[in-house]
Design a protein around this motif. Structure first.
Motif, PDB file in Angstrom:
ATOM      1  N   UNK A 120      11.829  28.922  16.207  1.00 27.61           N
ATOM      2  CA  UNK A 120      10.798  28.711  15.180  1.00 27.61           C
ATOM      3  C   UNK A 120       9.917  27.552  15.638  1.00 27.61           C
ATOM      4  N   UNK A 121       8.659  27.838  15.890  1.00 30.83           N
ATOM      5  CA  UNK A 121       7.761  26.844  16.476  1.00 30.83           C
ATOM      6  C   UNK A 121       6.598  26.540  15.543  1.00 30.83           C
ATOM      7  N   UNK A 122       6.229  25.270  15.510  1.00 30.37           N
ATOM      8  CA  UNK A 122       5.069  24.816  14.746  1.00 30.37           C
ATOM      9  C   UNK A 122       4.199  23.959  15.660  1.00 30.37           C
ATOM     10  N   UNK A 123       2.893  24.144  15.563  1.00 31.56           N
ATOM     11  CA  UNK A 123       1.974  23.357  16.368  1.00 31.56           C
ATOM     12  C   UNK A 123       1.538  22.086  15.652  1.00 31.56           C
ATOM     13  N   UNK A 182      12.641  23.125  13.715  1.00 38.69           N
ATOM     14  CA  UNK A 182      11.360  23.670  14.158  1.00 38.69           C
ATOM     15  C   UNK A 182      10.959  23.020  15.478  1.00 38.69           C
ATOM     16  N   UNK A 183      10.785  23.829  16.530  1.00 35.70           N
ATOM     17  CA  UNK A 183      10.259  23.304  17.774  1.00 35.70           C
ATOM     18  C   UNK A 183       8.787  22.963  17.607  1.00 35.70           C
ATOM     19  N   UNK A 231      10.622  20.637  22.223  1.00 31.49           N
ATOM     20  CA  UNK A 231       9.173  20.756  22.201  1.00 31.49           C
ATOM     21  C   UNK A 231       8.657  21.637  23.323  1.00 31.49           C
ATOM     22  N   UNK A 232       7.465  22.210  23.085  1.00 34.81           N
ATOM     23  CA  UNK A 232       6.777  23.056  24.065  1.00 34.81           C
ATOM     24  C   UNK A 232       5.453  22.394  24.413  1.00 34.81           C
ATOM     25  N   UNK A 233       5.251  22.084  25.688  1.00 32.76           N
ATOM     26  CA  UNK A 233       3.982  21.529  26.149  1.00 32.76           C
ATOM     27  C   UNK A 233       3.196  22.638  26.834  1.00 32.76           C
TER      28      UNK A 233
END
Length: 363
Positions: free
Chosen positions: A112-115, A142-143, A167-169
């Motif tokens: 589950x990702x949030x920007x 949440x990532x 985290x995603x960069x």
């Protein structure tokens, strides 16, 4: 060669972009048939002659295998739209990247990702919100997706690394390029504990449009995007447009009415973005896919850290009076790179604070 390897090869050829690959796939669903075709045969599908000649002369099994080996030797994974582990949420956007280059843990891309995005020149208020909210959302599972730029992006990544979802960069440059250079240590930290992705191959030079283009990936990977601070001309608003195009949620954090850094955010609020003043208001939007009670418990938890001997030594040398990095280098005899790594770790653990002029105090 199979379709996957042909796609990788095409993606590595200079001058071949998203639309050209789309055009080729529309004409040649089995890309392997390109091997052995003449430039004239390829050009007959509507491809420019110069591009057709590049494909005819350079797209060979040897070229593709050499490229695959190059990435493997640098511990870079290649993920294509033909792969089962390509993020399904990213397939929903208008122009999903044909190829993603990945450093770190690719499984994070399926969480589950949030920007979280915003200005490169945030106020202290913006920095605090970005880091603390990212940490809370990460603890809640949440990532956090952002662009590794200066300012809000960096603070969001730093905060996310304090939680459990990581985290995603998303880079706006080649997968092996670190930009800005001051984020080199953060880059390596994310590589070890999160994931770094780019659609740009090794050796791609920076050019206008690359960073705005990557914003569609930030939006596409995210269930929703939170804008912390952004002026009306901020590139972060491109991410918002991409989010809206992909039917993603858009959250806006209000700021002082006379703050230029918040002028773009306030315009978003006038245009219908959801005003949020706490993390819980973001999480509430996803109660259909998360256990709210469990999330609320997680939001109340504080992260417990274990400190290394070198970290303890640095903390003991700090107080309420600022100490310069030069003084710490002299007193610890650490190498410059090692000291920077220790300081970044302590900043992530909120054991110390960085002040202007590369000085530090105990938190």
């Amino acid at each position: 060669m199979d379709n996957r390897k042909c796609l990788i090869g095409l993606h590595e050829l200079e001058g071949i972009g998203w639309k050209t690959i789309y055009q080729l796939l529309s004409r040649f669903p089995e890309l392997s048939v390109l091997i052995g075709l003449t430039a004239s045969e390829i050009a007959s599908s509507g491809i420019r002659r110069t591009i057709a000649e590049t494909i005819a002369t350079r797209l060979t099994p040897a070229f593709v295998e050499q490229k695959i080996h190059q990435y493997k030797s640098q511990a870079i994974r290649i993920m294509t739209r033909f792969d089962e582990d390509y993020p399904s949420i990213l397939q929903e956007i208008a122009q999903p990247p044909w190829v993603l280059y990945v450093k770190g843990d690719p499984s994070i891309l399926h969480g589950r990702l949030l920007g979280i995005v915003g200005t490169r020149t945030p106020t202290l208020y913006g920095k605090k919100i970005a880091e603390e909210w990212a940490a809370s959302l990460s603890r809640a599972g949440f990532g956090i997706v952002s662009g590794l730029a200066r300012g809000i992006d960096s603070k969001a990544h730093i905060g996310a690394l304090q939680g459990k979802a990581k985290t995603v960069a998303v880079l706006g440059c080649a997968i092996n390029a670190i930009y800005p250079r001051e984020n080199a240590l953060l880059f390596r930290n994310i590589e070890q504990e999160g994931v770094i992705i780019s659609e740009y191959p090794i050796g791609t030079g920076m050019r206008p449009g690359m960073f705005p283009q990557r914003n569609r990936i930030i939006a596409g990977l995210s269930l929703g995007v939170t804008v912390v601070e952004a002026a009306e001309d901020s590139g972060s608003l491109i991410t918002v447009e991409c989010a809206l195009d992909a039917s993603r949620d858009v959250f806006a954090v209000p700021g002082p009415i006379n703050s230029r850094q918040s002028s773009g955010v306030h315009k978003l609020l006038k245009d219908g973005a959801k005003l949020v003043t706490c993390v819980e208001e973001i999480v509430e939007e996803y109660k259909h896919i998360v256990n709210i009670d469990e999330i609320n418990v997680a939001l109340q938890q504080k992260t417990t850290f274990i400190f290394t001997e070198d970290e303890v030594e640095i903390v003991r040398k700090l107080s309420d009076d600022p100490v310069s990095i030069d003084t710490l280098l002299e007193e610890t005899q650490f190498t410059f790179g090692h000291l920077h790594g220790v300081l970044l770790s302590l900043l992530l653990k909120k054991a110390i604070k960085q002040l202007p002029g590369s000085t530090y105090i105990r938190a």
